[in-house]
Design an enzyme around this catalytic site. Structure first.
Site, PDB file in Angstrom:
ATOM      1  N   HIS A   1       0.864  -1.175   0.000  1.00 14.47           N
ATOM      2  CA  HIS A   1       0.000   0.000   0.000  1.00 14.47           C
ATOM      3  C   HIS A   1       0.902   1.227   0.000  1.00 14.47           C
ATOM      4  CE1 HIS A   1      -3.715  -2.152   0.493  1.00 14.47           C
ATOM      5  NE2 HIS A   1      -3.273  -2.779   1.575  1.00 14.47           N
TER       6      HIS A   1
ATOM      7  N   CYS B   1      -0.504   2.263  -4.627  1.00 17.32           N
ATOM      8  CA  CYS B   1      -1.247   3.500  -4.848  1.00 17.32           C
ATOM      9  C   CYS B   1      -0.302   4.680  -4.670  1.00 17.32           C
ATOM     10  CB  CYS B   1      -2.399   3.620  -3.858  1.00 17.32           C
ATOM     11  SG  CYS B   1      -3.727   2.427  -4.139  1.00 17.32           S
TER      12      CYS B   1
END
Length: 242
Positions: free
Chosen positions: A89, A132
C-alpha cells in the site's frame, strides 16, 4: 537539406548476471500471491537470479535494499543489470510496510544509484512499483533553449549519479492502483505477459503495457475506472531482456 541520420543503436551488455529483488507486503493485499507467482515465472524465463521477501516492515524495506546492494558489490562476476519490484500500500512517494509505518521511495531508490553501487555503475537499474500513489480515481475521457552551455570536450569520463535508471509505477501521481482479489494486479499481470511474450527494447515493451492498460476498463463499486502506468527513464542505451 540533408536527410536526418538514423539513431545509433547502442545497447546495454546483458551477457552477465541479472539480479532481481522483490519486496511484497501481502498483508491486506489480496491477490499478491498471484503477482508473486507471475513475477517468479518472468524472472526465470528472462534468466534472472531472483530473491523474494514477503511482508517487510518499513525498516526492512530499507535493510533489504542495502543488503541487495552489498551483495551485488561483493560479486566477482560481471553484473549486467538489476530489477527491484516493490509492492505495498502507498501514498505519493511512500510505501507502507507490514508494520503500518511508511518508508520513503526516494531512500530506497538511492541504494543502487551510480554513487552507492559500484558494480551497477552505468548498468541498468529497473524499479517496478505496484502501489497507490494517492486516492484519486480516473473515470476516463472520450477520445476525439535557454543559455545552457555544453562543455563536452577534453573532460574526464564521468557519469551522472542518477543515470541508467528506469522507474515504472503502476499508476500516475496522485491516483490509486487496482488489484484483483484472486488474479492479482492488472499492472503486474500485464507487464509480465508483455515481458515474457514480446521482444524489443524495454521502453517499447512498456509502451505496449501502457497501451493495453489504457484500453482496459476496470469496474470498482459499479463505476468504470481507467488506469495507466507512469514511466520515468534516465537510460542511456537500449535495454533488451531477450
Amino acid at each position: 537539406m540533408s536527410s536526418p541520420q538514423p539513431l545509433e543503436e547502442e545497447t546495454y551488455d546483458m551477457s552477465g548476471a541479472r539480479l532481481a529483488l522483490t519486496l511484497c507486503v501481502t498483508k491486506a493485499r489480496e491477490g499478491s500471491e498471484a503477482d508473486l507467482d507471475a513475477l517468479e515465472r518472468m524472472f526465470q524465463k528472462l534468466g534472472f537470479e531472483s530473491t523474494m521477501k514477503r511482508d517487510p516492515t518499513a525498516q526492512q524495506f530499507q535493510e533489504e535494499l542495502e543488503k541487495f546492494q552489498q551483495a551485488i558489490d561483493a560479486r566477482e562476476d560481471f553484473v549486467s543489470c538489476a530489477f527491484v519490484v516493490l509492492m505495498a500500500h502507498g501514498l505519493e512517494g511512500r510505501l507502507k510496510g507490514k508494520d503500518e509505518r511508511m518508508v520513503e521511495l526516494e531512500d530506497l531508490f538511492q541504494a543502487l544509484n551510480n554513487k552507492n553501487c559500484r558494480a551497477l555503475r552505468a548498468k541498468p537499474k529497473v524499479y517496478i512499483v505496484q502501489a497507490c500513489r494517492g486516492e484519486q480515481r480516473d473515470p476516463g475521457e472520450p477520445v476525439a533553449g535557454g543559455d545552457l552551455v555544453m562543455i563536452t570536450e577534453n573532460t574526464p569520463e564521468t557519469i551522472p549519479t542518477y543515470t541508467d535508471t528506469l522507474h515504472v509505477f503502476s499508476t500516475i501521481e496522485g491516483y490509486i492502483a487496482y488489484r484483483h482479489d484472486q488474479e492479482g494486479s492488472y499492472f503486474i499481470q500485464t507487464l509480465v505477459d508483455v515481458f515474457v511474450n514480446k521482444r524489443g527494447p524495454i521502453l517499447e515493451l512498456l509502451t505496449e503495457v501502457t497501451r493495453r492498460m489504457a484500453e482496459a476498463e476496470m469496474i470498482q463499486e459499479g463505476e468504470a475506472r481507467k488506469v495507466n502506468p507512469e514511466i520515468q527513464s534516465t537510460l542511456r542505451k537500449r535495454l533488451y531482456l531477450q
